[in-house]
Design a protein around this motif. Structure first.
Motif, PDB file in Angstrom:
ATOM      1  N   ASN A  44       0.836  -1.217   0.000  1.00 15.51           N
ATOM      2  CA  ASN A  44       0.000   0.000   0.000  1.00 15.51           C
ATOM      3  C   ASN A  44       0.864   1.258   0.000  1.00 15.51           C
ATOM      4  N   ALA A  45       1.878   1.272  -0.833  1.00 15.29           N
ATOM      5  CA  ALA A  45       2.794   2.408  -0.996  1.00 15.29           C
ATOM      6  C   ALA A  45       3.623   2.703   0.258  1.00 15.29           C
ATOM      7  N   GLN A  46       3.609   1.818   1.219  1.00 14.34           N
ATOM      8  CA  GLN A  46       4.396   1.974   2.448  1.00 14.34           C
ATOM      9  C   GLN A  46       5.646   1.095   2.323  1.00 14.34           C
ATOM     10  N   LYS A  47       6.820   1.719   2.390  1.00 12.78           N
ATOM     11  CA  LYS A  47       8.080   0.977   2.309  1.00 12.78           C
ATOM     12  C   LYS A  47       8.544   0.614   3.711  1.00 12.78           C
ATOM     13  N   GLU A  48       8.871  -0.649   3.892  1.00 17.55           N
ATOM     14  CA  GLU A  48       9.368  -1.118   5.179  1.00 17.55           C
ATOM     15  C   GLU A  48      10.513  -2.092   4.966  1.00 17.55           C
ATOM     16  N   THR A  49      11.266  -2.293   6.029  1.00 19.94           N
ATOM     17  CA  THR A  49      12.439  -3.160   5.999  1.00 19.94           C
ATOM     18  C   THR A  49      12.387  -4.083   7.203  1.00 19.94           C
ATOM     19  N   SER A  50      12.874  -5.288   7.025  1.00 27.16           N
ATOM     20  CA  SER A  50      13.069  -6.185   8.167  1.00 27.16           C
ATOM     21  C   SER A  50      14.499  -6.711   8.125  1.00 27.16           C
ATOM     22  N   LEU A  51      15.006  -7.023   9.292  1.00 22.99           N
ATOM     23  CA  LEU A  51      16.348  -7.588   9.416  1.00 22.99           C
ATOM     24  C   LEU A  51      16.239  -8.831  10.277  1.00 22.99           C
ATOM     25  N   GLU A  52      16.586  -9.972   9.694  1.00 19.75           N
ATOM     26  CA  GLU A  52      16.573 -11.233  10.430  1.00 19.75           C
ATOM     27  C   GLU A  52      17.985 -11.534  10.893  1.00 19.75           C
ATOM     28  N   ILE A  53      18.112 -11.856  12.176  1.00 23.04           N
ATOM     29  CA  ILE A  53      19.406 -12.184  12.771  1.00 23.04           C
ATOM     30  C   ILE A  53      19.309 -13.600  13.307  1.00 23.04           C
ATOM     31  N   ARG A  54      20.248 -14.419  12.907  1.00 24.27           N
ATOM     32  CA  ARG A  54      20.214 -15.829  13.285  1.00 24.27           C
ATOM     33  C   ARG A  54      21.049 -16.077  14.538  1.00 24.27           C
ATOM     34  N   PHE A  55      20.427 -16.735  15.538  1.00 20.71           N
ATOM     35  CA  PHE A  55      21.118 -17.243  16.719  1.00 20.71           C
ATOM     36  C   PHE A  55      21.192 -18.757  16.591  1.00 20.71           C
ATOM     37  N   GLU A  56      21.793 -19.404  17.563  1.00 20.94           N
ATOM     38  CA  GLU A  56      21.964 -20.858  17.503  1.00 20.94           C
ATOM     39  C   GLU A  56      20.627 -21.598  17.398  1.00 20.94           C
ATOM     40  N   SER A  57      19.620 -21.161  18.146  1.00 20.20           N
ATOM     41  CA  SER A  57      18.347 -21.889  18.141  1.00 20.20           C
ATOM     42  C   SER A  57      17.139 -20.957  18.009  1.00 20.20           C
ATOM     43  N   SER A  58      17.358 -19.786  17.432  1.00 17.75           N
ATOM     44  CA  SER A  58      16.253 -18.851  17.237  1.00 17.75           C
ATOM     45  C   SER A  58      16.620 -17.823  16.170  1.00 17.75           C
TER      46      SER A  58
END
Length: 134
Positions: A44-58
């Protein structure tokens, strides 16, 4: 719960809390030693970003607004049975606010997030003036 696991829970939750209200560039530097996956999306014309960070079990997924400021984070566990240990850690470490249904840190709230497919911990900012989230 072993002391090592306790440190893992503490690290993941503390880093998630640290990311809240911080710019994307700062959050990326916190996790230089970890696998990161940055995603950009438009809805809907809204720009967003996500950042995934990996840990050992999550996986910690930080959500950024259009100004690239972190407005929330989800901690997804590989084994949902581990959630009880995270709950135990939060209960022993942070005061619980029954009205907001979560644990209160200095400027965030940690809540259990359960939907039909998965469960996670939600870390979100608290508005100081109204004692509510977002």
């Amino acid at each position: 719960m072993t002391q090592k696991n306790n440190r893992n829970y503490a690290e993941q939750i503390t880093l998630g809390c640290l990311a809240i209200n911080k710019p994307l560039s700062f959050v990326k530097t916190i996790f230089l030693n970890r696998e990161q996956n940055e995603k950009h999306y438009i809805f809907n014309a809204q720009k967003e970003t996500s950042l995934e960070i990996r840990f050992e079990s999550s996986t910690l997924t930080c959500l950024f607004d259009s100004n690239k400021i972190c407005k929330g984070a989800f901690l997804f566990l590989d084994d949902t049975m581990e959630l009880i240990h995270y709950i135990d850690y939060c209960s022993k470490t942070y005061p619980c606010d029954r009205l907001l249904e979560g644990w209160i840190t200095q400027n965030t709230i940690i809540q259990i997030n359960i939907d039909t497919k998965e469960c996670s911990l939600l870390i979100a900012p608290i508005r100081q003036n109204k004692h509510s989230i977002f």
